[in-house]
Scaffold this motif. Sequence first.
Motif, PDB file in Angstrom:
ATOM      1  N   ILE A  12     -14.361  24.861 -36.443  1.00  0.00           N
ATOM      2  CA  ILE A  12     -13.955  25.960 -35.558  1.00  0.00           C
ATOM      3  C   ILE A  12     -15.154  26.377 -34.718  1.00  0.00           C
ATOM      4  CG2 ILE A  12     -13.077  28.321 -35.444  1.00  0.00           C
ATOM      5  CD1 ILE A  12     -11.720  27.865 -38.140  1.00  0.00           C
ATOM      6  N   ILE A  13     -14.945  26.448 -33.425  1.00  0.00           N
ATOM      7  CA  ILE A  13     -15.972  27.008 -32.535  1.00  0.00           C
ATOM      8  C   ILE A  13     -15.644  28.487 -32.435  1.00  0.00           C
ATOM      9  CG2 ILE A  13     -16.965  26.951 -30.222  1.00  0.00           C
ATOM     10  CD1 ILE A  13     -15.914  24.006 -30.122  1.00  0.00           C
ATOM     11  N   TYR A  14     -16.464  29.300 -33.096  1.00  0.00           N
ATOM     12  CA  TYR A  14     -16.121  30.712 -33.255  1.00  0.00           C
ATOM     13  C   TYR A  14     -16.345  31.515 -31.983  1.00  0.00           C
ATOM     14  CZ  TYR A  14     -16.146  29.526 -38.184  1.00  0.00           C
ATOM     15  OH  TYR A  14     -15.887  28.947 -39.392  1.00  0.00           O
ATOM     16  N   ASP A  15     -15.445  32.469 -31.816  1.00  0.00           N
ATOM     17  CA  ASP A  15     -15.627  33.440 -30.755  1.00  0.00           C
ATOM     18  C   ASP A  15     -14.870  34.686 -31.193  1.00  0.00           C
ATOM     19  OD1 ASP A  15     -16.399  33.065 -27.506  1.00  0.00           O
ATOM     20  OD2 ASP A  15     -15.267  34.841 -28.073  1.00  0.00           O
ATOM     21  N   LEU A  16     -15.411  35.849 -30.864  1.00  0.00           N
ATOM     22  CA  LEU A  16     -14.724  37.076 -31.283  1.00  0.00           C
ATOM     23  C   LEU A  16     -13.358  37.188 -30.619  1.00  0.00           C
ATOM     24  CD1 LEU A  16     -17.694  39.589 -31.395  1.00  0.00           C
ATOM     25  CD2 LEU A  16     -16.451  38.585 -33.318  1.00  0.00           C
ATOM     26  N   ALA A  17     -13.211  36.593 -29.431  1.00  0.00           N
ATOM     27  CA  ALA A  17     -11.911  36.605 -28.751  1.00  0.00           C
ATOM     28  C   ALA A  17     -11.116  35.379 -29.182  1.00  0.00           C
ATOM     29  CB  ALA A  17     -12.120  36.583 -27.245  1.00  0.00           C
ATOM     30  N   ALA A  47     -10.574  24.727 -32.225  1.00  0.00           N
ATOM     31  CA  ALA A  47     -10.780  24.031 -33.500  1.00  0.00           C
ATOM     32  C   ALA A  47     -10.324  22.581 -33.404  1.00  0.00           C
ATOM     33  CB  ALA A  47     -10.011  24.742 -34.611  1.00  0.00           C
ATOM     34  N   ILE A  48     -10.900  21.756 -34.267  1.00  0.00           N
ATOM     35  CA  ILE A  48     -10.449  20.372 -34.421  1.00  0.00           C
ATOM     36  C   ILE A  48     -10.242  20.133 -35.916  1.00  0.00           C
ATOM     37  CG2 ILE A  48     -10.913  17.939 -33.934  1.00  0.00           C
ATOM     38  CD1 ILE A  48     -12.953  18.758 -31.866  1.00  0.00           C
ATOM     39  N   VAL A  49      -9.100  19.561 -36.261  1.00  0.00           N
ATOM     40  CA  VAL A  49      -8.769  19.355 -37.678  1.00  0.00           C
ATOM     41  C   VAL A  49      -8.218  17.947 -37.876  1.00  0.00           C
ATOM     42  CG1 VAL A  49      -6.441  20.392 -37.378  1.00  0.00           C
ATOM     43  CG2 VAL A  49      -7.490  20.332 -39.665  1.00  0.00           C
ATOM     44  N   GLN A  50      -8.455  17.402 -39.055  1.00  0.00           N
ATOM     45  CA  GLN A  50      -7.865  16.124 -39.432  1.00  0.00           C
ATOM     46  C   GLN A  50      -6.343  16.229 -39.362  1.00  0.00           C
ATOM     47  OE1 GLN A  50      -8.806  13.061 -40.051  1.00  0.00           O
ATOM     48  NE2 GLN A  50      -6.794  12.411 -40.761  1.00  0.00           N
ATOM     49  N   LEU A  52      -2.898  23.323 -40.430  1.00  0.00           N
ATOM     50  CA  LEU A  52      -2.740  23.375 -38.969  1.00  0.00           C
ATOM     51  C   LEU A  52      -2.082  24.683 -38.561  1.00  0.00           C
ATOM     52  CD1 LEU A  52      -2.881  21.899 -36.204  1.00  0.00           C
ATOM     53  CD2 LEU A  52      -0.579  21.034 -36.676  1.00  0.00           C
ATOM     54  N   ASN A  53      -1.056  25.054 -39.313  1.00  0.00           N
ATOM     55  CA  ASN A  53      -0.345  26.288 -39.004  1.00  0.00           C
ATOM     56  C   ASN A  53      -1.258  27.507 -39.136  1.00  0.00           C
ATOM     57  OD1 ASN A  53       1.653  28.606 -40.003  1.00  0.00           O
ATOM     58  ND2 ASN A  53       2.695  27.177 -38.640  1.00  0.00           N
ATOM     59  N   ILE A  54      -2.055  27.528 -40.173  1.00  0.00           N
ATOM     60  CA  ILE A  54      -2.979  28.658 -40.383  1.00  0.00           C
ATOM     61  C   ILE A  54      -3.989  28.718 -39.234  1.00  0.00           C
ATOM     62  CG2 ILE A  54      -4.805  29.554 -41.886  1.00  0.00           C
ATOM     63  CD1 ILE A  54      -3.214  28.226 -44.244  1.00  0.00           C
ATOM     64  N   LEU A  55      -4.513  27.559 -38.889  1.00  0.00           N
ATOM     65  CA  LEU A  55      -5.501  27.504 -37.798  1.00  0.00           C
ATOM     66  C   LEU A  55      -4.884  27.985 -36.483  1.00  0.00           C
ATOM     67  CD1 LEU A  55      -7.185  24.083 -38.645  1.00  0.00           C
ATOM     68  CD2 LEU A  55      -8.367  26.277 -38.545  1.00  0.00           C
ATOM     69  N   LEU A  78     -12.310  31.462 -40.988  1.00  0.00           N
ATOM     70  CA  LEU A  78     -11.468  31.347 -39.790  1.00  0.00           C
ATOM     71  C   LEU A  78     -11.945  32.315 -38.715  1.00  0.00           C
ATOM     72  CD1 LEU A  78      -8.053  31.329 -41.653  1.00  0.00           C
ATOM     73  CD2 LEU A  78      -9.106  29.389 -40.490  1.00  0.00           C
ATOM     74  N   ASN A  79     -12.489  33.407 -39.165  1.00  0.00           N
ATOM     75  CA  ASN A  79     -12.989  34.467 -38.288  1.00  0.00           C
ATOM     76  C   ASN A  79     -13.775  35.403 -39.193  1.00  0.00           C
ATOM     77  OD1 ASN A  79     -11.085  36.183 -39.646  1.00  0.00           O
ATOM     78  ND2 ASN A  79      -9.504  35.341 -38.311  1.00  0.00           N
ATOM     79  N   HIS A  80     -13.996  36.621 -38.706  1.00  0.00           N
ATOM     80  CA  HIS A  80     -14.820  37.572 -39.441  1.00  0.00           C
ATOM     81  C   HIS A  80     -14.217  37.978 -40.800  1.00  0.00           C
ATOM     82  CE1 HIS A  80     -17.496  40.750 -40.250  1.00  0.00           C
ATOM     83  NE2 HIS A  80     -16.702  41.724 -39.891  1.00  0.00           N
TER      84      HIS A  80
END
Length: 309
Positions: free
Chosen positions: A255-260, A266-269, A276-279, A210-212
């Motif tokens: 997920i298109i990652y970015d530090l900010a 993100a795009i999800v099924q 979805l909630n976690i994202l 999801l991130n770092h």
Amino acid sequence: MTPVFGKSFSPNEVHFTMDDCETRPEPKKVLLCKPDYFDITDVKNVHMTNKKGTVNKDKAQIQWDNLHTSYLQFKNQKLLDEVFVIDGIEGLEDMVFCANQSFPWVMWNNEKIAIMSRMKHEARQHEIPYIEDFYKDLGYRIVDIQSKYHFEGMGDLIPHPTKRLAYGGYGFRTDKNVYEEIARILDAPIITLELVDENYYHLDTCFLPLNHTEVMIAPNAFSHESLELIKRMFEGVYEIPEGEAMDGFACNAHIIYDLAKNKQAAIVQRSNPVSLNILQQNTAIVLETDTSEFMKSGGSVFCMKMMVY
Ligand code: ARG
């Protein structure tokens, strides 16, 4: 302890954390492949069982168009720099899954390289030259694997966001042994993760950083050792229920990652409420989409694109 660059590590050999790894710029361009010839003609993974001839081509086209539109929207919002689209090829019914034919990377000196896959299924190997041409036009150096092992690109090898570190899934499509050579090529450590459940035949079906520091996973996908390693590497591990991970391809979100956080998208099924909630907690813009026609073939959003430099 700093990792030895250019080496692959089994879970019990990992003596470093991701903070020991150097940073890497994230790619900001996306590649899609048109679905004109998308079809199901055989069974390459367990999701395709009894699905031969069941693709609704019109519906698949509409779903792909919607996905394409979402990426164009991200480009307008400056979350992406470019959206590339290449044509599908008649007879190459799986080419739309353009996460699989290659693995792009940027070297220390900013050189762009693309390692071409050696697909397990002969039918899919014919997709490679078309993807190779795309990279050549973008000025990439093409790298072919010298060893005899199978490798299915970004389907099984997933970079740690913003780091010179990657996770290599094996067990169904990619051979563990290939990662030694690939780690040398990337000049970066690869942590190998064993996949043990055929429903999760590619790492991108069960592992989504999801991130770092946080990751979404399908816990049943991994061997005990690999699961323990994931829990050691990431501070936050979200175990996604089977109904979402297996049936809903939730970990195959993109997920298109970015530090900010406010620049991450993100795009999800759709119909995966837990995921979805976690994202949404971690990513500013999360779009839901429907890839049901493509899920019959064993792939969703992550499989249907390639992020490139
Ligand atoms: N039918 C395709 C295959 O089995 C699906 C590939 C999905 N891609 C992915 N990255 N999981 O090869």
